[in-house]
Scaffold this motif. Structure first.
Motif, short mmCIF file in Angstrom:
data_model
loop_
_atom_site.label_atom_id
_atom_site.label_comp_id
_atom_site.label_asym_id
_atom_site.label_seq_id
_atom_site.Cartn_x
_atom_site.Cartn_y
_atom_site.Cartn_z
N SER A 155 2.92 -1.57 -4.28
CA SER A 155 1.47 -1.49 -4.46
C SER A 155 1.14 -1.87 -5.89
N ARG A 156 -0.12 -1.70 -6.27
CA ARG A 156 -0.52 -1.99 -7.65
C ARG A 156 0.21 -1.06 -8.62
N ALA B 271 9.60 -1.48 -3.72
CA ALA B 271 9.43 -2.83 -4.26
C ALA B 271 8.82 -2.82 -5.65
N GLY B 272 8.26 -1.69 -6.07
CA GLY B 272 7.74 -1.59 -7.43
C GLY B 272 6.26 -1.90 -7.54
N PRO B 273 5.74 -1.90 -8.79
CA PRO B 273 4.30 -2.11 -9.02
C PRO B 273 3.92 -3.59 -9.02
N ASP B 274 2.61 -3.82 -8.97
CA ASP B 274 2.04 -5.18 -9.02
C ASP B 274 2.71 -6.09 -8.01
N GLY C 206 0.84 -1.19 0.00
CA GLY C 206 0.00 0.00 0.00
C GLY C 206 0.87 1.24 0.00
N PHE C 207 0.58 2.17 -0.95
CA PHE C 207 1.45 3.34 -1.11
C PHE C 207 0.63 4.63 -1.08
N GLY C 208 -0.52 4.59 -0.39
CA GLY C 208 -1.36 5.76 -0.30
C GLY C 208 -1.15 6.51 1.00
N LEU D 35 -0.74 8.43 -16.54
CA LEU D 35 -0.77 8.98 -15.18
C LEU D 35 -1.10 7.90 -14.17
N ASP D 36 -2.03 7.04 -14.52
CA ASP D 36 -2.50 6.03 -13.60
C ASP D 36 -1.46 4.94 -13.36
N ARG D 37 -0.77 4.53 -14.40
CA ARG D 37 0.21 3.44 -14.29
C ARG D 37 1.54 3.87 -14.89
#
Length: 594
Positions: free
Chosen positions: A249-250, A453-456, A211-213, A359-361
């Protein structure tokens, strides 16, 4: 005695009380009324904004951007009652980010002012306890059962303004918790970071954070400054008591920075996603699909906000006259390749075009061969985002922010359940952390306290080694191992997982559930819907546990305030109902089915 019970006395309950006071002279007069407020936490701030939390935790808004009072931009039937923003009330710098303790004092003052605005015929009763259940037929008085009290509160009408709720762990969280117990590991499930016990997280050891929010930002602060570290001249001076946070996070990136400048001009909105489009969507026999029917309209509206600002404020960076672009943009089909081609032809620099997918990904398709290369890329990404969000040359970003607020307001009038994807996108783009927090994140990364750790990110378990694992799409073949796992996100308040006995009782009593598992309410006035789509005449609900949830905790001045509009509609519907009870045979109450 006619009575109204408001369950939840935080900002939303306080807002409803303020609207009751505003419309009561017109709709209810000087008839006697008992108002009961039920909340285990102090009125005004409630749980999330209570005074007894760490002074290190900030609001996520600047002082000048927080108000609890309506203005003439709010589309409401009740009277406007002006009041100060937090900055005006406190006399502080409007560009400052107040602490949550400071905001708690403002909210308490707003609450006390709302109570003082009520006539002598209205008596307010505070109950510092938890509501357990609401009972009673639609055609009769309601009974609100309270923890620690034998006799229920008798109510003619109940308004639920519960705020954020706790939840039971889902299947994955139960599996991870069981693994942690078997191997003596630490697992912290989704929770409100200010309430979580972080003391057991070991110093110097890796911790996987998913989680990165905004929940991560609180976690980051409490595990660094909260353990004695200090930020000085852009560097972090560790205390030696910090763990090493591997965060993913995602998306793999933090929420976008708060915009650090203001401009007087706002785009003329709504244009392509307004009442006309909402009416057309509501007229369809089948419920609209968000991805197919709504998102293309949203994208066109956000693009309109972006390019209107670019062409009017920075025409030297465009290659078409505005009238020609405007005509072609209006004629293009939402979500079509025509819009993309038009932007490419009219805006030479790709950095000046709006690409919502990018922007989103931002890390989609990116691969690295080493963890250090990923750290460098993430630091560059955060630094670039900070630079852009604090540079007025990119003021179309601020126009898109206003576009997001406009879209949110329209979606609240649409009704139904639009799902969690839109809320996540809105929060990522429009409700990110203050710029200073991201500068602290950069310093913590350089100090090695935070690692990306990066995305996904995929969290797993290794029974043989007895550790949690994490892998990400950006580092194929790399694996992080840790003896502690933290889920840095809020609990999921769905029907299946809610820990609230009150919410469970509503569902057992026939309340409907939206597609994303939240309490279904009428978007017009917040009345709770049953499974046949009928509105309960005596039960209302507002807030993040409902299908009419809004974006952001507080409202910016002069932005239309959709939450204010909801509060006003609910308060006026409640007052009309209570008035009609006093005059049997006429009005709304007599027309409601028993």
């Amino acid at each position: 005695m006619t009575s109204l019970v408001i369950i939840g006395a935080g900002p939303r309950g306080t807002g409803v009380l303020e609207r009751l006071a505003a419309s009561l002279p017109e709709l209810y007069g000087e008839r006697p009324l008992d108002v009961h407020l039920v909340d285990p936490h102090p009125p005004g701030g409630g749980r999330i904004w209570r005074d007894d939390q760490s002074p290190l935790l900030w609001m996520n808004s600047m002082a000048e951007d927080v108000t609890m009072f309506t203005d003439d931009t709010v589309l409401q039937d009740g009277p406007v009652v002006p009041g100060p923003t937090y900055a005006e009330w406190s006399g502080t710098d409007g560009q400052r980010f107040p602490t949550r303790r400071e905001q708690s004092a403002y909210l308490r003052w707003v609450y006390e002012r709302a109570v003082a605005a009520l006539p002598p015929s209205v008596t307010v009763h505070e109950h510092r306890t938890t509501a357990l259940r609401v009972e009673g037929p639609p055609g009769g008085r309601q009974r609100v059962r309270l923890e620690g009290r034998d006799l229920p509160l008798e109510a003619d009408l109940v308004v639920l303004t519960l705020g954020h709720l706790d939840a039971e762990p889902d299947g994955e969280q139960r599996r991870l918790a069981a693994f942690a117990r078997r191997h003596g590991l630490l697992h912290l499930p989704p929770d409100f970071t200010a309430d979580a016990d972080l003391s057991a997280l070991p110093a110097g050891e890796p911790v996987i954070v998913r989680g990165f929010g905004l929940a991560f930002v609180d976690l980051m602060v409490l595990l660094t400054e909260g353990r004695g570290g200090r930020h000085h001249d852009g560097e972090y001076l560790p205390s030696g008591r910090e763990p090493v946070l591997w965060v993913g996070s995602r998306r793999g990136v933090p929420y976008r920075s708060k915009i650090g400048y203001t401009t007087a001009e706002r785009p003329p909105l709504p244009r392509f996603f307004g009442p006309e489009q909402i009416a057309e969507l509501r007229s369809r026999r089948a419920a609209p699909d968000f991805g197919r029917d709504i998102w293309p309209l949203v994208g066109k509206e956000l693009g309109w906000a972006h390019y209107h600002r670019l062409f009017t404020a920075h025409p030297e960076r465009t290659s078409l006259p505005w009238p020609a672009f405007e005509e072609a943009y209006a004629a293009a089909r939402p979500g079509s390749a025509e819009l993309t081609a038009l932007a490419a032809a009219a805006v030479p620099d790709p950095a000046d075009r709006l690409d919502l997918a990018a922007l989103d990904r931002p890390l989609a398709g990116v691969r690295h061969t080493s963890a250090e290369a990923l750290q460098e890329e993430l630091r560059a990404h955060v630094a670039a985002d900070l630079d852009r969000r604090h540079d007025p040359r990119y003021s179309p970003d601020l126009a898109v922010f206003h576009g997001l607020l406009s879209v949110y307001g329209q979606l609240l009038t649409l009704g139904g359940d639009i799902g969690g994807g839109w809320h996540g996108f809105f929060s990522y783009l429009a409700s990110g952390p203050p710029g200073p927090r991201l500068r602290q994140l950069l310093a913590l990364s350089r100090a090695g306290v935070v690692r990306f750790a990066g995305p996904d990110i995929a969290v797993g378990t290794d029974e043989e080694r007895g550790v949690f694992t994490a892998t990400g799409a950006t580092l194929p073949g790399e694996r992080i191992e840790a003896r502690a796992l933290v889920e840095a996100r809020l609990p999921d308040p769905t029907q299946e997982l809610t820990r609230s006995p009150l919410m469970r009782s509503l569902y057992e009593d026939g309340a409907a559930v939206g597609g994303s598992g939240l309490l279904a309410v009428d978007p017009a006035d917040g009345r709770v819907l049953d499974r046949a789509g009928r509105a309960h005449p005596r039960r209302f609900a507002l807030g993040p546990h409902t299908t009419a949830r809004g974006g952001g905790a507080f409202t910016r001045p002069r932005t239309g305030g959709p939450a204010f509009r909801q509060n006003d509609a609910t308060a006026r519907a409640a007052l009309r109902f209570l008035r009609d009870l006093e005059c049997p045979g006429t009005g709304e109450a007599a027309r409601r089915p028993a």
